[in-house]
Enzyme design. Structure first.
Site, PDB file in Angstrom:
ATOM      1  N   TYR A 235      11.345 -12.396 -12.355  1.00 53.02           N
ATOM      2  CA  TYR A 235      10.123 -11.629 -12.031  1.00 53.02           C
ATOM      3  C   TYR A 235       8.947 -12.162 -12.858  1.00 53.02           C
ATOM      4  O   TYR A 235       7.853 -12.373 -12.349  1.00 53.02           O
ATOM      5  CB  TYR A 235      10.417 -10.169 -12.367  1.00 53.02           C
ATOM      6  CG  TYR A 235       9.286  -9.184 -12.231  1.00 53.02           C
ATOM      7  CD1 TYR A 235       8.964  -8.635 -10.991  1.00 53.02           C
ATOM      8  CD2 TYR A 235       8.578  -8.750 -13.348  1.00 53.02           C
ATOM      9  CE1 TYR A 235       7.945  -7.690 -10.880  1.00 53.02           C
ATOM     10  CE2 TYR A 235       7.567  -7.813 -13.246  1.00 53.02           C
ATOM     11  CZ  TYR A 235       7.251  -7.279 -12.005  1.00 53.02           C
ATOM     12  OH  TYR A 235       6.254  -6.338 -11.899  1.00 53.02           O
TER      13      TYR A 235
ATOM     14  N   VAL B 160       4.235   1.735 -15.281  1.00 47.81           N
ATOM     15  CA  VAL B 160       3.497   2.698 -14.459  1.00 47.81           C
ATOM     16  C   VAL B 160       4.455   3.818 -14.029  1.00 47.81           C
ATOM     17  O   VAL B 160       5.643   3.578 -13.831  1.00 47.81           O
ATOM     18  CB  VAL B 160       2.942   2.013 -13.178  1.00 47.81           C
ATOM     19  CG1 VAL B 160       1.965   2.928 -12.452  1.00 47.81           C
ATOM     20  CG2 VAL B 160       2.296   0.677 -13.495  1.00 47.81           C
TER      21      VAL B 160
ATOM     22  N   GLY C  89       0.797  -1.236   0.000  1.00 50.90           N
ATOM     23  CA  GLY C  89       0.000   0.000   0.000  1.00 50.90           C
ATOM     24  C   GLY C  89       0.823   1.276   0.000  1.00 50.90           C
ATOM     25  O   GLY C  89       0.307   2.348  -0.338  1.00 50.90           O
TER      26      GLY C  89
ATOM     27  N   LYS D  43      16.885  12.124 -13.223  1.00 49.47           N
ATOM     28  CA  LYS D  43      18.095  12.595 -13.929  1.00 49.47           C
ATOM     29  C   LYS D  43      17.906  14.012 -14.470  1.00 49.47           C
ATOM     30  O   LYS D  43      18.795  14.858 -14.353  1.00 49.47           O
ATOM     31  CB  LYS D  43      18.386  11.674 -15.122  1.00 49.47           C
ATOM     32  CG  LYS D  43      19.039  10.368 -14.781  1.00 49.47           C
ATOM     33  CD  LYS D  43      19.292   9.640 -16.111  1.00 49.47           C
ATOM     34  CE  LYS D  43      19.709   8.225 -15.932  1.00 49.47           C
ATOM     35  NZ  LYS D  43      19.749   7.504 -17.212  1.00 49.47           N
TER      36      LYS D  43
HETATM   37  P1  NAP Z   1       6.788  -0.173  -5.336  1.00 49.84           P
HETATM   38  O1  NAP Z   1       6.485   1.268  -5.454  1.00 49.84           O
HETATM   39  O2  NAP Z   1       8.212  -0.610  -5.283  1.00 49.84           O
HETATM   40  O3  NAP Z   1       6.018  -0.745  -4.075  1.00 49.84           O
HETATM   41  C1  NAP Z   1       6.225  -2.056  -3.657  1.00 49.84           C
HETATM   42  C2  NAP Z   1       5.378  -2.277  -2.439  1.00 49.84           C
HETATM   43  O4  NAP Z   1       5.568  -3.629  -1.994  1.00 49.84           O
HETATM   44  C3  NAP Z   1       5.748  -1.375  -1.253  1.00 49.84           C
HETATM   45  O5  NAP Z   1       4.562  -1.000  -0.593  1.00 49.84           O
HETATM   46  C4  NAP Z   1       6.590  -2.294  -0.374  1.00 49.84           C
HETATM   47  O6  NAP Z   1       6.512  -1.964   1.006  1.00 49.84           O
HETATM   48  C5  NAP Z   1       5.891  -3.629  -0.622  1.00 49.84           C
HETATM   49  N1  NAP Z   1       6.754  -4.762  -0.318  1.00 49.84           N
HETATM   50  C6  NAP Z   1       7.889  -5.119  -0.977  1.00 49.84           C
HETATM   51  N2  NAP Z   1       8.419  -6.221  -0.380  1.00 49.84           N
HETATM   52  C7  NAP Z   1       7.595  -6.551   0.649  1.00 49.84           C
HETATM   53  C8  NAP Z   1       7.608  -7.562   1.630  1.00 49.84           C
HETATM   54  N3  NAP Z   1       8.578  -8.491   1.692  1.00 49.84           N
HETATM   55  N4  NAP Z   1       6.618  -7.584   2.550  1.00 49.84           N
HETATM   56  C9  NAP Z   1       5.629  -6.652   2.529  1.00 49.84           C
HETATM   57  N5  NAP Z   1       5.543  -5.674   1.610  1.00 49.84           N
HETATM   58  C10 NAP Z   1       6.528  -5.623   0.673  1.00 49.84           C
HETATM   59  O7  NAP Z   1       6.134  -0.995  -6.527  1.00 49.84           O
HETATM   60  P2  NAP Z   1       4.903  -0.623  -7.465  1.00 49.84           P
HETATM   61  O8  NAP Z   1       5.475  -0.092  -8.718  1.00 49.84           O
HETATM   62  O9  NAP Z   1       3.892   0.135  -6.698  1.00 49.84           O
HETATM   63  O10 NAP Z   1       4.363  -2.087  -7.799  1.00 49.84           O
HETATM   64  C11 NAP Z   1       3.143  -2.562  -7.277  1.00 49.84           C
HETATM   65  C12 NAP Z   1       2.718  -3.770  -8.099  1.00 49.84           C
HETATM   66  O11 NAP Z   1       2.547  -3.359  -9.455  1.00 49.84           O
HETATM   67  C13 NAP Z   1       3.749  -4.890  -8.110  1.00 49.84           C
HETATM   68  O12 NAP Z   1       3.090  -6.128  -7.992  1.00 49.84           O
HETATM   69  C14 NAP Z   1       4.404  -4.744  -9.472  1.00 49.84           C
HETATM   70  O13 NAP Z   1       4.898  -5.978  -9.933  1.00 49.84           O
HETATM   71  C15 NAP Z   1       3.263  -4.232 -10.305  1.00 49.84           C
HETATM   72  N6  NAP Z   1       3.634  -3.487 -11.532  1.00 49.84           N
HETATM   73  C16 NAP Z   1       4.416  -2.375 -11.454  1.00 49.84           C
HETATM   74  C17 NAP Z   1       4.759  -1.704 -12.617  1.00 49.84           C
HETATM   75  C18 NAP Z   1       5.634  -0.455 -12.618  1.00 49.84           C
HETATM   76  O14 NAP Z   1       5.959   0.048 -13.703  1.00 49.84           O
HETATM   77  N7  NAP Z   1       6.018   0.079 -11.471  1.00 49.84           N
HETATM   78  C19 NAP Z   1       4.299  -2.176 -13.864  1.00 49.84           C
HETATM   79  C20 NAP Z   1       3.476  -3.296 -13.888  1.00 49.84           C
HETATM   80  C21 NAP Z   1       3.150  -3.948 -12.716  1.00 49.84           C
HETATM   81  P3  NAP Z   1       7.529  -0.870   1.667  1.00 49.84           P
HETATM   82  O15 NAP Z   1       7.167   0.464   1.088  1.00 49.84           O
HETATM   83  O16 NAP Z   1       7.244  -0.944   3.108  1.00 49.84           O
HETATM   84  O17 NAP Z   1       8.899  -1.329   1.279  1.00 49.84           O
HETATM   85  P1  GDP Z   2      11.229  -2.418 -18.761  1.00 47.89           P
HETATM   86  O1  GDP Z   2      10.119  -1.643 -19.379  1.00 47.89           O
HETATM   87  O2  GDP Z   2      10.733  -3.567 -17.926  1.00 47.89           O
HETATM   88  O3  GDP Z   2      12.260  -2.839 -19.754  1.00 47.89           O
HETATM   89  O4  GDP Z   2      11.970  -1.517 -17.695  1.00 47.89           O
HETATM   90  P2  GDP Z   2      12.297   0.038 -17.551  1.00 47.89           P
HETATM   91  O5  GDP Z   2      11.122   0.778 -17.080  1.00 47.89           O
HETATM   92  O6  GDP Z   2      13.510   0.060 -16.674  1.00 47.89           O
HETATM   93  O7  GDP Z   2      12.617   0.589 -19.002  1.00 47.89           O
HETATM   94  C1  GDP Z   2      13.794   0.195 -19.649  1.00 47.89           C
HETATM   95  C2  GDP Z   2      13.976   0.908 -20.983  1.00 47.89           C
HETATM   96  O8  GDP Z   2      14.245   2.292 -20.766  1.00 47.89           O
HETATM   97  C3  GDP Z   2      15.183   0.350 -21.712  1.00 47.89           C
HETATM   98  O9  GDP Z   2      15.000   0.460 -23.113  1.00 47.89           O
HETATM   99  C4  GDP Z   2      16.294   1.289 -21.239  1.00 47.89           C
HETATM  100  O10 GDP Z   2      17.387   1.308 -22.142  1.00 47.89           O
HETATM  101  C5  GDP Z   2      15.567   2.630 -21.216  1.00 47.89           C
HETATM  102  N1  GDP Z   2      16.159   3.635 -20.311  1.00 47.89           N
HETATM  103  C6  GDP Z   2      16.694   4.825 -20.710  1.00 47.89           C
HETATM  104  N2  GDP Z   2      17.146   5.527 -19.648  1.00 47.89           N
HETATM  105  C7  GDP Z   2      16.828   4.784 -18.550  1.00 47.89           C
HETATM  106  C8  GDP Z   2      17.001   5.007 -17.152  1.00 47.89           C
HETATM  107  O11 GDP Z   2      17.518   6.029 -16.693  1.00 47.89           O
HETATM  108  N3  GDP Z   2      16.549   4.041 -16.310  1.00 47.89           N
HETATM  109  C9  GDP Z   2      15.949   2.887 -16.771  1.00 47.89           C
HETATM  110  N4  GDP Z   2      15.503   1.976 -15.896  1.00 47.89           N
HETATM  111  N5  GDP Z   2      15.786   2.641 -18.101  1.00 47.89           N
HETATM  112  C10 GDP Z   2      16.219   3.580 -18.960  1.00 47.89           C
END
Ligand code: NAP
Ligand code: GDP
Length: 317
Positions: free
Chosen positions: A139, A169, A12, A190
């Site tokens: 993953y 996201v 959360g 950056k």
């Molecule tokens: P995030 O900002 O890194 O948040 C991760 C969350 O998981 C945090 O609340 C963290 O708690 C909690 N967590 C991690 N390890 C834990 C553990 N061992 N026990 C309890 N809680 C734990 O990630 P997010 O981007 O919001 O991702 C949320 C979901 O969306 C994930 O399932 C991810 O795979 C999915 N998702 C993300 C993206 C993306 O681009 N970010 C894209 C597609 C799907 P703390 O804050 O306390 O560490």
């Molecule tokens: P993915 O979508 O799961 O591949 O993960 P990312 O969100 O990390 O996106 C990766 C893509 O962004 C790749 O094509 C990287 O080469 C490009 N990229 C460019 N600059 C950055 C950076 O500063 N951080 C990350 N994570 N990726 C970058």
């Protein structure tokens, strides 16, 4: 008024969890109570701590987000840890939710778990069709197993365990750490520094990879819609349309606009581009929820840049 729902949101405190909180607070529903769990409340890799959290809150519904999450380079360095940690968390959360009689669990997959060699656009039927991209196999396989568990838990028809598949996201409360995080928060962090220090921007990779980005504020609204309305076992992709897919170069230009940064862009081509594209179809979503409107990406990026600047001291980086 319907029966009271107690909704436990694992993860959360993260990017997506906070998007859900913003959406739920904007449009509260009288019979819904949300509890936002963090790793400080329970380490969900630990079964006893998972059980204690469920016993304490007695959820009727779960939105399961908690995961070890990282961008391309974080995944490449630690595929095995991503697999093991996420398998542990997912097995604990789903099995304890089932044991405790939760009626509905919505878990989070990701478009990066789809097969690397595929036809486009990718749709919900393709999750298990072939190996994922090598860069994040740990993953991806752990996430795919959520769909397998959902099918198992739903087999007697008494519960609804389902999943959603968001694209990349971004938004407030993201992880802005450069080496571990995703591309959008990385570029925001950056470019914030480049503007402040008057230095050139280094984009990692060639900038030609393509991604669909979804704003966490929009994703939060869609999660609530899924919780309330979507009852299939099969996952549903939560994404902007295929025409809204953009290159990493374009994403960098949009962030530069967000900060009014006019400096030089350098492309570090020694860094991997990762998967070239993972273009996903949102046809199923638009058929079921045709009235949904996504925030324009330039506005969403501007708002996230402003959030990062205003919260620089407390942002994860
Ligand atoms: P995030 O900002 O890194 O948040 C991760 C969350 O998981 C945090 O609340 C963290 O708690 C909690 N967590 C991690 N390890 C834990 C553990 N061992 N026990 C309890 N809680 C734990 O990630 P997010 O981007 O919001 O991702 C949320 C979901 O969306 C994930 O399932 C991810 O795979 C999915 N998702 C993300 C993206 C993306 O681009 N970010 C894209 C597609 C799907 P703390 O804050 O306390 O560490
Ligand atoms: P993915 O979508 O799961 O591949 O993960 P990312 O969100 O990390 O996106 C990766 C893509 O962004 C790749 O094509 C990287 O080469 C490009 N990229 C460019 N600059 C950055 C950076 O500063 N951080 C990350 N994570 N990726 C970058």
């Amino acid at each position: 008024m319907g029966e009271k729902k107690v909704i436990l949101v694992t993860g959360g405190s993260g990017l997506v969890g906070q998007g859900i909180r913003m959406a739920a607070e904007k449009n509260p529903v009288a019979d819904e109570e949300f509890i936002y769990l963090t790793s400080r409340d329970a380490d969900l890799t630990n079964r006893e701590e998972t059980k204690a959290a469920f016993e304490k809150h007695k959820p009727t519904h779960v939105i399961h987000l908690a995961a070890k999450v990282g961008g391309l380079y974080g995944n490449m360095r630690a595929n095995l840890q991503f697999f093991r940690t996420n398998m542990q968390i997912n097995d604990n959360v789903l099995s304890v939710a089932h044991e405790m009689g939760c009626k509905k669990v919505v878990s989070c997959l990701s478009t990066c778990i789809f097969p690397d060699k595929t036809t486009y656009p990718i749709d919900e039927t393709m999750v298990h069709n072939g190996p994922p991209h090598d860069s994040n196999f740990g993953y991806s396989y752990a996430k795919r197993m959520i769909d397998v568990m959902n099918r198992g838990f739903n087999s007697d028809g008494s519960v609804c365990f389902t999943s959603v598949v968001p694209t990349n996201v971004f938004g407030p409360f993201d992880n802005f750490n450069l080496e571990e995080g995703h591309v959008m928060p990385g570029l925001i962090h950056k470019i914030y520094k480049c503007k402040r220090d008057n230095t050139p921007l280094t984009v990692w990779g060639t900038g030609s990879a393509l991604r669909q980005f979804i704003y966490s504020v929009d994703l939060g609204k869609l999660f609530l819609w899924v919780l309330r309305n979507y009852n299939e076992t099969a996952p549903i992709i939560l994404s902007v349309s295929e025409e809204d897919e953009i290159s990493i170069k374009r994403a960098a230009e949009l962030v530069a606009q967000g900060y009014d940064f006019k400096g030089e862009f350098i492309y570090d081509t020694t860094r991997s581009d990762g998967q070239h594209k993972k273009t996903a179809s949102n046809k199923k979503l638009l058929q079921l929820h045709p009235e949904f409107k996504f925030t324009p990406i330039d506005q969403a990026i501007r708002e996230t840049c402003q959030w990062f600047e205003a919260n620089y001291e407390i942002a994860r980086k």
